[in-house]
Motif scaffolding. Structure first.
Motif, PDB file in Angstrom:
ATOM      1  N   PHE A 247      51.223  34.576  41.170  1.00 32.91           N
ATOM      2  CA  PHE A 247      51.094  36.029  41.339  1.00 32.91           C
ATOM      3  C   PHE A 247      49.685  36.325  41.829  1.00 32.91           C
ATOM      4  N   SER A 248      49.513  37.545  42.306  1.00 32.44           N
ATOM      5  CA  SER A 248      48.230  37.954  42.849  1.00 32.44           C
ATOM      6  C   SER A 248      47.464  38.774  41.808  1.00 32.44           C
ATOM      7  N   PRO A 249      46.422  38.234  41.196  1.00 36.19           N
ATOM      8  CA  PRO A 249      45.615  39.009  40.254  1.00 36.19           C
ATOM      9  C   PRO A 249      45.024  40.265  40.904  1.00 36.19           C
ATOM     10  N   HIS A 250      44.694  40.154  42.204  1.00 34.35           N
ATOM     11  CA  HIS A 250      44.122  41.313  42.898  1.00 34.35           C
ATOM     12  C   HIS A 250      45.130  42.462  42.909  1.00 34.35           C
ATOM     13  N   ALA A 251      46.386  42.148  43.213  1.00 34.35           N
ATOM     14  CA  ALA A 251      47.404  43.198  43.250  1.00 34.35           C
ATOM     15  C   ALA A 251      47.627  43.795  41.866  1.00 34.35           C
TER      16      ALA A 251
ATOM     17  N   HIS B 128      36.214  48.476  40.539  1.00 29.90           N
ATOM     18  CA  HIS B 128      35.532  47.805  41.645  1.00 29.90           C
ATOM     19  C   HIS B 128      36.103  46.385  41.720  1.00 29.90           C
ATOM     20  N   ILE B 129      37.067  46.207  42.614  1.00 31.39           N
ATOM     21  CA  ILE B 129      37.776  44.933  42.724  1.00 31.39           C
ATOM     22  C   ILE B 129      37.430  44.313  44.066  1.00 31.39           C
TER      23      ILE B 129
ATOM     24  N   ALA C  27      43.278  37.302  48.684  1.00 29.63           N
ATOM     25  CA  ALA C  27      44.167  36.240  49.172  1.00 29.63           C
ATOM     26  C   ALA C  27      44.379  35.119  48.153  1.00 29.63           C
ATOM     27  N   LEU C  28      43.837  35.282  46.962  1.00 35.05           N
ATOM     28  CA  LEU C  28      43.912  34.203  45.970  1.00 35.05           C
ATOM     29  C   LEU C  28      45.070  34.417  45.005  1.00 35.05           C
ATOM     30  N   MET C  29      45.655  33.305  44.570  1.00 33.45           N
ATOM     31  CA  MET C  29      46.792  33.350  43.659  1.00 33.45           C
ATOM     32  C   MET C  29      46.463  32.628  42.352  1.00 33.45           C
ATOM     33  N   ALA C  30      47.116  33.078  41.304  1.00 36.73           N
ATOM     34  CA  ALA C  30      47.031  32.421  40.008  1.00 36.73           C
ATOM     35  C   ALA C  30      48.444  32.176  39.507  1.00 36.73           C
ATOM     36  N   SER C  31      48.569  31.333  38.489  1.00 33.21           N
ATOM     37  CA  SER C  31      49.876  31.029  37.935  1.00 33.21           C
ATOM     38  C   SER C  31      49.994  31.628  36.543  1.00 33.21           C
ATOM     39  N   GLY C  32      51.098  32.361  36.299  1.00 32.47           N
ATOM     40  CA  GLY C  32      51.286  32.983  34.998  1.00 32.47           C
ATOM     41  C   GLY C  32      52.316  34.089  35.068  1.00 32.47           C
ATOM     42  N   ASP C  33      52.223  35.015  34.141  1.00 28.55           N
ATOM     43  CA  ASP C  33      53.134  36.148  34.053  1.00 28.55           C
ATOM     44  C   ASP C  33      52.386  37.397  34.504  1.00 28.55           C
TER      45      ASP C  33
ATOM     46  N   THR D  95      37.867  30.277  39.338  1.00 27.12           N
ATOM     47  CA  THR D  95      38.614  31.235  38.522  1.00 27.12           C
ATOM     48  C   THR D  95      38.475  32.638  39.095  1.00 27.12           C
ATOM     49  N   ILE D  96      39.455  33.469  38.766  1.00 21.92           N
ATOM     50  CA  ILE D  96      39.386  34.899  39.061  1.00 21.92           C
ATOM     51  C   ILE D  96      39.070  35.600  37.748  1.00 21.92           C
ATOM     52  N   VAL D  97      38.002  36.370  37.749  1.00 20.35           N
ATOM     53  CA  VAL D  97      37.524  37.013  36.528  1.00 20.35           C
ATOM     54  C   VAL D  97      37.787  38.512  36.612  1.00 20.35           C
ATOM     55  N   ALA D  98      38.432  39.030  35.587  1.00 27.57           N
ATOM     56  CA  ALA D  98      38.607  40.477  35.445  1.00 27.57           C
ATOM     57  C   ALA D  98      37.737  40.935  34.277  1.00 27.57           C
ATOM     58  N   GLU D  99      36.984  42.031  34.499  1.00 31.64           N
ATOM     59  CA  GLU D  99      36.104  42.555  33.453  1.00 31.64           C
ATOM     60  C   GLU D  99      36.419  44.018  33.187  1.00 31.64           C
ATOM     61  N   VAL D 100      36.298  44.407  31.933  1.00 26.66           N
ATOM     62  CA  VAL D 100      36.412  45.808  31.536  1.00 26.66           C
ATOM     63  C   VAL D 100      35.129  46.143  30.783  1.00 26.66           C
TER      64      VAL D 100
END
Length: 484
Positions: free
Chosen positions: A329-333, A353-354, A360-366, A401-406
């Motif tokens: 899946f696309s974490p960006h989306a 701010h993404i 264009a990067l993908m990760a594996s998961g739900d 890795t793709i990092v998401a921050e809050v």
């Protein structure tokens, strides 16, 4: 069940080092006393043997000198000594007034000054016997008055015998060797005691390690093998294992209860919510106050429904039955969609701010669960930060890795709470006064469970008074255009 909080303050000494120090001190003191007693006994034995040897030597030399003097009375005292001296372990010395005579063969070994010193010491000794002479060849010395008789003439002299006893030297060498042997034995004993203590305390170290790592999820695997442990330690470990069994039984009952209650609540809550929505939609004669109360009831039902869902998820996670998709899946989306939804709900408080670098990067998961984590973190930040502050959602790449921050501008989290806020039902008392909304204490626990199930990691950076930043990192598998 959470891990125990380490106690602050002065560290207690190690049992291993305490026992080692006490045993080492006891062994050293015991060895020292034993050596001192042995040394004194040997000295007494040497003293007695030397005294007997000195007395015998005086008697033998008295007879020998008197006989030689009678045979040749005109000879000098030195000649007399030379004629009777042998290379035995006894050196005779004759003192006549200020004149000191000794065998010619011993002149280089026993000087007149040394003989004078020996004589002076003997004069101050009651029994005319001294031990421990280190001068020249002398180890001990004895003296007596001697009368030389010949042709009716008497000559008064003092006979001093200096004992050169090789056996005593050997005994002292043996004594020194014994000291060295005892020192080596002492060192070996100390090392062996330390190793033995280390081995005996190994079960306690295993117990300590298991206790440090103990969590509710690891209760069945936290038992410690007590085989080979000393009786007292064996009893302690057995009590610990029994306690684990009781805790595990209670924990399983708690899980079963939560799972059962959650399942039983799910359907009634859904029905209640459906009736409330039906009334709100179909009833046209509701007053504004009645409609507001029904809307509040609906929100509370939604809150209870979410709580039940959280409990069900945690129960499934505990039993390894939590079903998550494992697909690209696309974490960006997901970040963009979730951020837009939250901005619509809180237009004045949520910003995003993404980075386009992760588009264009993908990760594996739900993907749905990934979005749920972001929602939970954002709602948690909104709840515990002032109403006039912003909460920012960020997304970027960090290595693989793709990092998401809050990030929020709330009160911050003290270091002692940061390691525990992902535990179930854990809430910080100081933060409860910042919001009037109730909290189940499960939101961050759900975040941690979902992240672990997807192979992602979650954490927090926070400084008291300067807000908090919660982060989620998930591994990159491929660009989006290569995804199936």
């Amino acid at each position: 069940m959470s891990r125990s909080k380490p106690t602050k303050g002065k560290a207690n000494p190690s049992l291993y080092w305490s026992l080692t120090q006490w045993i080492s001190a006891a062994i050293v003191v015991s060895a020292g006393l034993e050596f001192e007693i042995s040394r004194r006994i040997v000295e007494q034995i040497n003293h007695v043997m030397l005294k007997e040897e000195g007395t015998e030597a005086l008697e033998d030399y008295s007879k020998t000198l008197q006989k030689a003097w009678r045979e040749k009375p005109d000879q000098t005292l030195t000649s007399l000594l030379d004629s009777t001296f042998s290379t035995s372990h006894v050196t005779p010395v004759l003192i006549n007034g200020a004149n000191v005579s000794s065998p010619t063969k011993t002149r280089t070994e026993l000087s007149d000054a040394e003989i004078t010193e020996i004589r002076k010491t003997l004069l101050n000794d009651e029994d005319q016997f001294i031990v421990g002479r280190d001068t020249g060849l002398g180890l001990a010395a004895a003296a007596q008055q001697l009368t030389l008789e010949a042709n009716g003439q008497n000559k008064q002299v003092q006979l001093v015998v200096v004992l050169r006893w090789p056996l005593l030297k050997s005994l002292r060498e043996l004594q020194w060797f014994e000291f060295q042997s005892r020192a080596i034995t002492l060192i070996i004993t100390l090392l062996a005691s330390g190793l033995l203590l280390y081995a005996l305390l190994e079960p306690l170290r295993r117990l300590n390690q298991k206790t440090r790592e103990l969590t509710s999820e690891q209760l069945p695997d936290a038992r410690v093998d007590a085989d080979g442990a000393p009786r007292e330690i064996h009893e302690l470990i057995t009590s610990y294992n029994d306690s684990l069994d009781r805790l595990n039984t209670e924990y399983e009952r708690q899980q079963l209860f939560a799972s059962t209650v959650s399942h039983e609540f799910k359907t009634p809550l859904t029905v209640i919510r459906g009736y409330i929505e039906s009334i709100l939609i179909r009833s046209t004669n509701l007053t504004e106050r009645e409609a507001s109360k029904l809307e509040t009831a609906k929100q509370e039902v939604d809150r209870l429904n979410q709580l039940v869902s959280d409990l069900l998820d945690l129960s499934r996670y505990d039993h390894n039955t939590l079903k998550l998709r494992n697909e690209p899946f696309s974490p960006h989306a997901e970040l963009s969609t979730t951020a837009n939804h939250l901005r619509d709900m809180h237009p004045d408080r949520v910003s995003a701010h993404i980075s386009e670098d992760i588009q264009a990067l993908m990760a594996s998961g739900d993907a749905g669960r990934y979005a749920q984590i972001i929602r939970n973190l954002t709602e948690n930040a909104l709840k515990y930060s002032p109403a006039d502050t912003k909460v920012e959602i960020r997304g970027f790449r960090r290595e693989n890795t793709i990092v998401a921050e809050v990030a929020d501008q709330g009160p911050g989290i003290a270091p002692e709470h940061q390691t525990r806020i992902f535990e179930r039902f854990y809430r910080i008392d100081e933060h409860r006064t910042l919001t009037q909304k109730s909290s189940s204490g499960l939101g961050l626990a759900i975040v941690k469970s979902l992240a672990d199930s997807m192979g992602a990691t979650v954490g927090v950076h926070s400084t008291v008074g300067h807000g908090s930043t919660f982060w989620l990192a998930i591994g990159i598998i491929s660009p989006a255009n290569n995804a199936p």
